[in-house]
Design an enzyme around this catalytic site. Sequence first.
Site, PDB file in Angstrom:
ATOM      1  N   HIS A  68       0.829  -1.205   0.000  1.00 26.00           N
ATOM      2  CA  HIS A  68       0.000   0.000   0.000  1.00 26.00           C
ATOM      3  C   HIS A  68       0.867   1.259   0.000  1.00 26.00           C
ATOM      4  O   HIS A  68       2.008   1.256   0.471  1.00 26.00           O
ATOM      5  CB  HIS A  68      -0.920   0.002   1.206  1.00 26.00           C
ATOM      6  CG  HIS A  68      -2.004  -1.033   1.110  1.00 26.00           C
ATOM      7  ND1 HIS A  68      -3.030  -1.115   2.015  1.00 26.00           N
ATOM      8  CD2 HIS A  68      -2.229  -2.021   0.207  1.00 26.00           C
ATOM      9  CE1 HIS A  68      -3.836  -2.096   1.680  1.00 26.00           C
ATOM     10  NE2 HIS A  68      -3.362  -2.671   0.586  1.00 26.00           N
ATOM     11  N   GLU A  70       0.674   3.983   1.763  1.00 24.42           N
ATOM     12  CA  GLU A  70       1.069   4.429   3.102  1.00 24.42           C
ATOM     13  C   GLU A  70       2.267   3.624   3.597  1.00 24.42           C
ATOM     14  O   GLU A  70       3.210   4.173   4.183  1.00 24.42           O
ATOM     15  CB  GLU A  70      -0.092   4.234   4.092  1.00 24.42           C
ATOM     16  CG  GLU A  70      -1.371   4.945   3.697  1.00 24.42           C
ATOM     17  CD  GLU A  70      -2.335   4.079   2.898  1.00 24.42           C
ATOM     18  OE1 GLU A  70      -3.555   4.228   3.099  1.00 24.42           O
ATOM     19  OE2 GLU A  70      -1.886   3.258   2.067  1.00 24.42           O
ATOM     20  N   CYS A  96      -6.393   1.551   5.146  1.00 22.37           N
ATOM     21  CA  CYS A  96      -6.986   0.295   5.616  1.00 22.37           C
ATOM     22  C   CYS A  96      -6.515   0.041   7.050  1.00 22.37           C
ATOM     23  O   CYS A  96      -5.666   0.756   7.575  1.00 22.37           O
ATOM     24  CB  CYS A  96      -6.572  -0.868   4.705  1.00 22.37           C
ATOM     25  SG  CYS A  96      -4.838  -1.368   4.908  1.00 22.37           S
ATOM     26  N   CYS A  99      -2.670  -0.532   7.381  1.00 21.54           N
ATOM     27  CA  CYS A  99      -1.924   0.723   7.297  1.00 21.54           C
ATOM     28  C   CYS A  99      -2.152   1.584   8.535  1.00 21.54           C
ATOM     29  O   CYS A  99      -1.229   2.231   9.024  1.00 21.54           O
ATOM     30  CB  CYS A  99      -2.301   1.485   6.030  1.00 21.54           C
ATOM     31  SG  CYS A  99      -1.693   0.686   4.532  1.00 21.54           S
TER      32      CYS A  99
END
Length: 138
Positions: A68, A70, A96, A99
């Site tokens: 991801h 992040e 999410c 993260c």
Amino acid sequence: MEIAELVAKRSTCLRRHVGAVLVRDKRIIATGYNGAPANLPHCLEVGCLRQQQAIPSGQRHELCRGIHAEQNAIIQAALYGTSTKDSTLYVTHQPCVLCAKMLINAGIVRVVYGGDYPDEAAAQLLDEAGIKIDAVRP
């Protein structure tokens, strides 16, 4: 947020392009976008496992070859020895739960996001941790 949107254009995900920018003291300290780990084939080349298995958005995060945005921003900061403590994350979509946990432990104090993501647990964890969350709509 415009920079996060620009970073998202580098994404190699077939389902969602996400960009993230970490800022501390009004300076960009790292950026990240979602895609496969360095030097590995991207979904653009090998296809999307999540799409092939019809996995709904927000579920079964482990069934993805991508990292991801992040996570990549935090990893880039670590790789180059830059602390993320007391920083703000600008990200094109709500983080999410995976993260969110990383953002908490990375010492990020604020998250500014554009698009929604179906993960109420993430918002709850960030709120519990006292991380300021701001949604901005284009």
